[in-house]
Design a protein around this motif. Structure first.
Motif, PDB file in Angstrom:
ATOM      1  N   SER A  53       0.792  -1.197  -0.157  1.00 27.54           N
ATOM      2  CA  SER A  53      -0.078  -0.089   0.178  1.00 27.54           C
ATOM      3  C   SER A  53       0.819   1.300   0.130  1.00 27.54           C
ATOM      4  N   LEU A  54       2.134   1.225   0.598  1.00 25.85           N
ATOM      5  CA  LEU A  54       2.650   2.521   0.940  1.00 25.85           C
ATOM      6  C   LEU A  54       3.500   2.807  -0.436  1.00 25.85           C
ATOM      7  N   THR A  55       3.935   1.781  -1.190  1.00 26.55           N
ATOM      8  CA  THR A  55       4.878   2.117  -2.256  1.00 26.55           C
ATOM      9  C   THR A  55       4.243   1.894  -3.470  1.00 26.55           C
ATOM     10  N   GLY A  56       2.963   1.149  -3.549  1.00 25.11           N
ATOM     11  CA  GLY A  56       2.298   1.196  -4.880  1.00 25.11           C
ATOM     12  C   GLY A  56       2.866  -0.125  -5.737  1.00 25.11           C
ATOM     13  N   PHE A  57       3.685  -0.990  -5.133  1.00 24.84           N
ATOM     14  CA  PHE A  57       4.101  -2.155  -5.676  1.00 24.84           C
ATOM     15  C   PHE A  57       3.483  -3.304  -5.116  1.00 24.84           C
ATOM     16  N   ASP A  58       2.739  -4.334  -5.875  1.00 25.02           N
ATOM     17  CA  ASP A  58       2.396  -5.525  -5.171  1.00 25.02           C
ATOM     18  C   ASP A  58       3.424  -6.748  -4.897  1.00 25.02           C
ATOM     19  N   LEU A  59       3.550  -6.449  -3.472  1.00 28.72           N
ATOM     20  CA  LEU A  59       4.668  -7.233  -2.916  1.00 28.72           C
ATOM     21  C   LEU A  59       4.349  -8.558  -2.308  1.00 28.72           C
ATOM     22  N   SER A  60       2.963  -8.917  -2.539  1.00 26.53           N
ATOM     23  CA  SER A  60       2.264 -10.050  -2.037  1.00 26.53           C
ATOM     24  C   SER A  60       3.115 -11.289  -2.150  1.00 26.53           C
ATOM     25  N   ALA A  61       3.823 -11.520  -3.215  1.00 24.25           N
ATOM     26  CA  ALA A  61       4.659 -12.656  -3.538  1.00 24.25           C
ATOM     27  C   ALA A  61       5.960 -12.586  -3.998  1.00 24.25           C
TER      28      ALA A  61
END
Length: 200
Positions: A53-61
């Protein structure tokens, strides 16, 4: 000293807390309960969601790696943008007190020139930095003064692209591990293996 010339100059000690792509703590027998609790929080999906949410990147995986750092007197990290394999790095600081005149601060730079400073962050508890990797995301850790009686202490969480291998602990790395059970480092981290990195 040349801060950047293809490879950055660096001198520090590091300890793996969570190995890349691992879902468990590295060497938990050497960690106190608060360190283990912190590691568990960093492994949680809520942390990934917050960083996404903070960076705008999907870091989920995204592969995650967590390392703890100790910069003794003379320790430094030369000016550099992070390697392309990295997406986001989150830095936490653990010094209760710090004199910025002793160096050891994170400088955010406009360019490869270590004097081209945008802002400087002192490595004290309560300060934290999120670095989003780009070709222009230049930063440096200024040398810790030889006369400094404290060590600079930090933890980094790094999210990588899917294909990446660890830049801290690559499989072919044969640098020796050292144990510091009775040293200032050991009293902070516990009985841990750390690696001295120099001239990377």
């Amino acid at each position: 000293m040349s801060y950047y010339g293809g490879d950055k100059d660096s001198e520090y000690e590091s300890r793996a807390m969570i190995g890349m792509r691992e879902q468990f703590i590295s060497g938990p027998e050497g960690l106190s309960r608060p360190w283990k609790a912190l590691a568990d929080e960093l492994l949680a999906t809520d942390y990934r969601a917050a960083m996404s949410s903070l960076t705008g990147f999907d870091l989920s995986a995204a592969p995650l790696e967590v390392n703890v750092f100790h910069y003794p007197p003379g320790g430094l990290l030369g000016a550099h943008p992070d390697l392309e394999d990295k997406i986001v790095t989150h830095v936490f600081y653990f010094n209760r007190l710090w004199n910025d005149d002793d160096g050891g601060c994170l400088s955010i730079l406009r360019s490869s020139d270590p004097a081209d400073v945008v802002t400087t962050i002192s490595p004290v508890v309560g300060n934290s930095v999120v670095l989003v990797r780009s070709d222009n995301s230049w930063h440096t850790v200024t040398p810790v003064a030889k006369s400094c009686r404290l060590s600079r202490r930090s933890l980094t969480t790094t999210f990588y692209h899917a294909h990446a291998v660890s830049t801290m602990w690559p499989p072919e790395d044969t640098a020796p591990l050292h144990y510091y059970p009775n040293s200032r480092v050991g009293r902070w981290w516990g009985k841990l293996a750390t690696r001295w990195r120099s001239g990377l």
